[in-house]
Design a protein around this motif. Structure first.
Motif, PDB file in Angstrom:
ATOM      1  N   ASN A   1       0.856  -1.173   0.000  1.00 29.80           N
ATOM      2  CA  ASN A   1       0.000   0.000   0.000  1.00 29.80           C
ATOM      3  C   ASN A   1       0.895   1.227   0.000  1.00 29.80           C
ATOM      4  OD1 ASN A   1      -1.474   2.309   0.994  1.00 29.80           O
ATOM      5  ND2 ASN A   1      -3.102   0.895   1.595  1.00 29.80           N
ATOM      6  N   ASP A   2       0.914   1.947  -1.116  1.00 27.12           N
ATOM      7  CA  ASP A   2       1.818   3.090  -1.249  1.00 27.12           C
ATOM      8  C   ASP A   2       1.639   4.118  -0.143  1.00 27.12           C
ATOM      9  OD1 ASP A   2       2.933   2.035  -3.534  1.00 27.12           O
ATOM     10  OD2 ASP A   2       1.738   3.256  -4.899  1.00 27.12           O
ATOM     11  N   ASN A   3       0.403   4.387   0.247  1.00 25.95           N
ATOM     12  CA  ASN A   3       0.147   5.395   1.276  1.00 25.95           C
ATOM     13  C   ASN A   3       0.703   4.953   2.633  1.00 25.95           C
ATOM     14  OD1 ASN A   3      -0.941   7.913   2.110  1.00 25.95           O
ATOM     15  ND2 ASN A   3      -2.676   6.834   3.018  1.00 25.95           N
ATOM     16  N   ASP A   4       0.475   3.698   3.001  1.00 30.33           N
ATOM     17  CA  ASP A   4       0.999   3.188   4.276  1.00 30.33           C
ATOM     18  C   ASP A   4       2.516   3.160   4.280  1.00 30.33           C
ATOM     19  OD1 ASP A   4      -1.567   2.846   5.210  1.00 30.33           O
ATOM     20  OD2 ASP A   4      -1.613   0.676   4.853  1.00 30.33           O
ATOM     21  N   ALA A   5       3.100   2.745   3.168  1.00 31.93           N
ATOM     22  CA  ALA A   5       4.565   2.692   3.070  1.00 31.93           C
ATOM     23  C   ALA A   5       5.161   4.093   3.192  1.00 31.93           C
ATOM     24  CB  ALA A   5       4.976   2.044   1.753  1.00 31.93           C
ATOM     25  N   LEU A   6       4.539   5.064   2.534  1.00 35.58           N
ATOM     26  CA  LEU A   6       5.036   6.441   2.598  1.00 35.58           C
ATOM     27  C   LEU A   6       4.947   6.988   4.022  1.00 35.58           C
ATOM     28  CD1 LEU A   6       6.161   8.850   1.100  1.00 35.58           C
ATOM     29  CD2 LEU A   6       3.818   9.535   0.574  1.00 35.58           C
ATOM     30  N   LYS A   7       3.859   6.705   4.709  1.00 33.74           N
ATOM     31  CA  LYS A   7       3.710   7.150   6.102  1.00 33.74           C
ATOM     32  C   LYS A   7       4.778   6.528   6.993  1.00 33.74           C
ATOM     33  CE  LYS A   7      -1.291   7.882   6.209  1.00 33.74           C
ATOM     34  NZ  LYS A   7      -2.543   7.370   6.789  1.00 33.74           N
ATOM     35  N   ALA A   8       5.012   5.219   6.827  1.00 30.65           N
ATOM     36  CA  ALA A   8       6.002   4.521   7.651  1.00 30.65           C
ATOM     37  C   ALA A   8       7.400   5.078   7.411  1.00 30.65           C
ATOM     38  CB  ALA A   8       5.966   3.023   7.365  1.00 30.65           C
ATOM     39  N   LEU A   9       7.768   5.282   6.152  1.00 25.28           N
ATOM     40  CA  LEU A   9       9.085   5.831   5.842  1.00 25.28           C
ATOM     41  C   LEU A   9       9.238   7.247   6.362  1.00 25.28           C
ATOM     42  CD1 LEU A   9       9.658   4.532   2.218  1.00 25.28           C
ATOM     43  CD2 LEU A   9      10.905   3.873   4.271  1.00 25.28           C
ATOM     44  N   SER A  10       8.191   8.027   6.248  1.00 28.10           N
ATOM     45  CA  SER A  10       8.233   9.400   6.745  1.00 28.10           C
ATOM     46  C   SER A  10       8.458   9.427   8.251  1.00 28.10           C
ATOM     47  CB  SER A  10       6.934  10.120   6.387  1.00 28.10           C
ATOM     48  OG  SER A  10       6.945  11.432   6.883  1.00 28.10           O
ATOM     49  N   ARG A  11       7.744   8.579   8.991  1.00 25.09           N
ATOM     50  CA  ARG A  11       7.910   8.523  10.442  1.00 25.09           C
ATOM     51  C   ARG A  11       9.302   8.048  10.826  1.00 25.09           C
ATOM     52  NH1 ARG A  11       3.014   5.894  13.518  1.00 25.09           N
ATOM     53  NH2 ARG A  11       4.162   6.835  15.219  1.00 25.09           N
ATOM     54  N   LEU A  12       9.822   7.052  10.094  1.00 18.43           N
ATOM     55  CA  LEU A  12      11.159   6.523  10.373  1.00 18.43           C
ATOM     56  C   LEU A  12      12.221   7.606  10.180  1.00 18.43           C
ATOM     57  CD1 LEU A  12      13.171   4.194  10.880  1.00 18.43           C
ATOM     58  CD2 LEU A  12      13.094   3.784   8.409  1.00 18.43           C
ATOM     59  N   TYR A  13      12.192   8.271   9.044  1.00 18.79           N
ATOM     60  CA  TYR A  13      13.189   9.306   8.770  1.00 18.79           C
ATOM     61  C   TYR A  13      13.043  10.497   9.715  1.00 18.79           C
ATOM     62  CZ  TYR A  13      15.064   7.018   4.662  1.00 18.79           C
ATOM     63  OH  TYR A  13      15.686   6.139   3.828  1.00 18.79           O
ATOM     64  N   GLN A  14      11.802  10.849  10.069  1.00 21.49           N
ATOM     65  CA  GLN A  14      11.603  11.971  10.983  1.00 21.49           C
ATOM     66  C   GLN A  14      12.162  11.650  12.365  1.00 21.49           C
ATOM     67  OE1 GLN A  14      10.293  15.107  10.091  1.00 21.49           O
ATOM     68  NE2 GLN A  14      11.322  15.560  12.016  1.00 21.49           N
ATOM     69  N   ALA A  15      11.952  10.418  12.825  1.00 25.07           N
ATOM     70  CA  ALA A  15      12.481  10.018  14.128  1.00 25.07           C
ATOM     71  C   ALA A  15      14.008  10.082  14.137  1.00 25.07           C
ATOM     72  CB  ALA A  15      12.005   8.603  14.476  1.00 25.07           C
ATOM     73  N   GLY A  16      14.647   9.606  13.080  1.00 24.22           N
ATOM     74  CA  GLY A  16      16.102   9.680  12.986  1.00 24.22           C
ATOM     75  C   GLY A  16      16.592  11.109  12.944  1.00 24.22           C
ATOM     76  N   TYR A  17      15.917  11.946  12.175  1.00 22.71           N
ATOM     77  CA  TYR A  17      16.286  13.352  12.080  1.00 22.71           C
ATOM     78  C   TYR A  17      16.140  14.040  13.431  1.00 22.71           C
ATOM     79  CZ  TYR A  17      16.266  18.228  10.612  1.00 22.71           C
ATOM     80  OH  TYR A  17      16.549  19.559  10.487  1.00 22.71           O
ATOM     81  N   ASP A  18      15.045  13.753  14.135  1.00 26.78           N
ATOM     82  CA  ASP A  18      14.811  14.370  15.444  1.00 26.78           C
ATOM     83  C   ASP A  18      15.933  14.028  16.421  1.00 26.78           C
ATOM     84  OD1 ASP A  18      12.470  15.485  14.492  1.00 26.78           O
ATOM     85  OD2 ASP A  18      11.166  14.010  15.468  1.00 26.78           O
ATOM     86  N   VAL A  19      16.354  12.771  16.446  1.00 25.65           N
ATOM     87  CA  VAL A  19      17.436  12.361  17.347  1.00 25.65           C
ATOM     88  C   VAL A  19      18.718  13.110  17.004  1.00 25.65           C
ATOM     89  CG1 VAL A  19      18.968  10.443  17.974  1.00 25.65           C
ATOM     90  CG2 VAL A  19      16.502  10.095  17.900  1.00 25.65           C
ATOM     91  N   LEU A  20      19.029  13.203  15.712  1.00 24.06           N
ATOM     92  CA  LEU A  20      20.261  13.888  15.308  1.00 24.06           C
ATOM     93  C   LEU A  20      20.229  15.365  15.666  1.00 24.06           C
ATOM     94  CD1 LEU A  20      20.876  12.222  11.841  1.00 24.06           C
ATOM     95  CD2 LEU A  20      22.117  11.804  13.970  1.00 24.06           C
ATOM     96  N   GLN A  21      19.065  15.984  15.655  1.00 26.30           N
ATOM     97  CA  GLN A  21      18.946  17.400  15.966  1.00 26.30           C
ATOM     98  C   GLN A  21      18.901  17.682  17.462  1.00 26.30           C
ATOM     99  OE1 GLN A  21      19.030  19.977  13.649  1.00 26.30           O
ATOM    100  NE2 GLN A  21      19.685  18.237  12.422  1.00 26.30           N
ATOM    101  N   GLU A  22      18.339  16.751  18.242  1.00 24.36           N
ATOM    102  CA  GLU A  22      18.057  17.012  19.653  1.00 24.36           C
ATOM    103  C   GLU A  22      19.108  16.485  20.620  1.00 24.36           C
ATOM    104  OE1 GLU A  22      14.220  15.282  20.163  1.00 24.36           O
ATOM    105  OE2 GLU A  22      13.257  16.718  18.799  1.00 24.36           O
TER     106      GLU A  22
END
Length: 56
Positions: free
Chosen positions: A26-47
């Motif tokens: 499901n393209d929409n579910d996959a996009l949401k999952a990838l977005s959350r994964l990358y955002q979590a990694g980015y947040d850790v690197l910034q914080e």
């Protein structure tokens, strides 16, 4: 992003998400999952002080 040379204790993480075949059907579910994964990694690197990394 260049990562500084470091001598001491380190931790390396690798995440292979290609095993989530059902989610990726499901393209929409996959996009949401990838977005959350990358955002979590980015947040850790910034914080977090002393944490360096990159995503690709």
């Amino acid at each position: 992003m260049a990562i500084n040379n470091f001598h001491g204790q380190t931790f390396v993480a690798f995440l292979d998400i290609s095993g989530f075949k059902e989610l990726m059907k499901n393209d929409n579910d996959a996009l949401k999952a990838l977005s959350r994964l990358y955002q979590a990694g980015y947040d850790v690197l910034q914080e977090q002080n002393g944490v360096e990394g990159f995503c690709f």
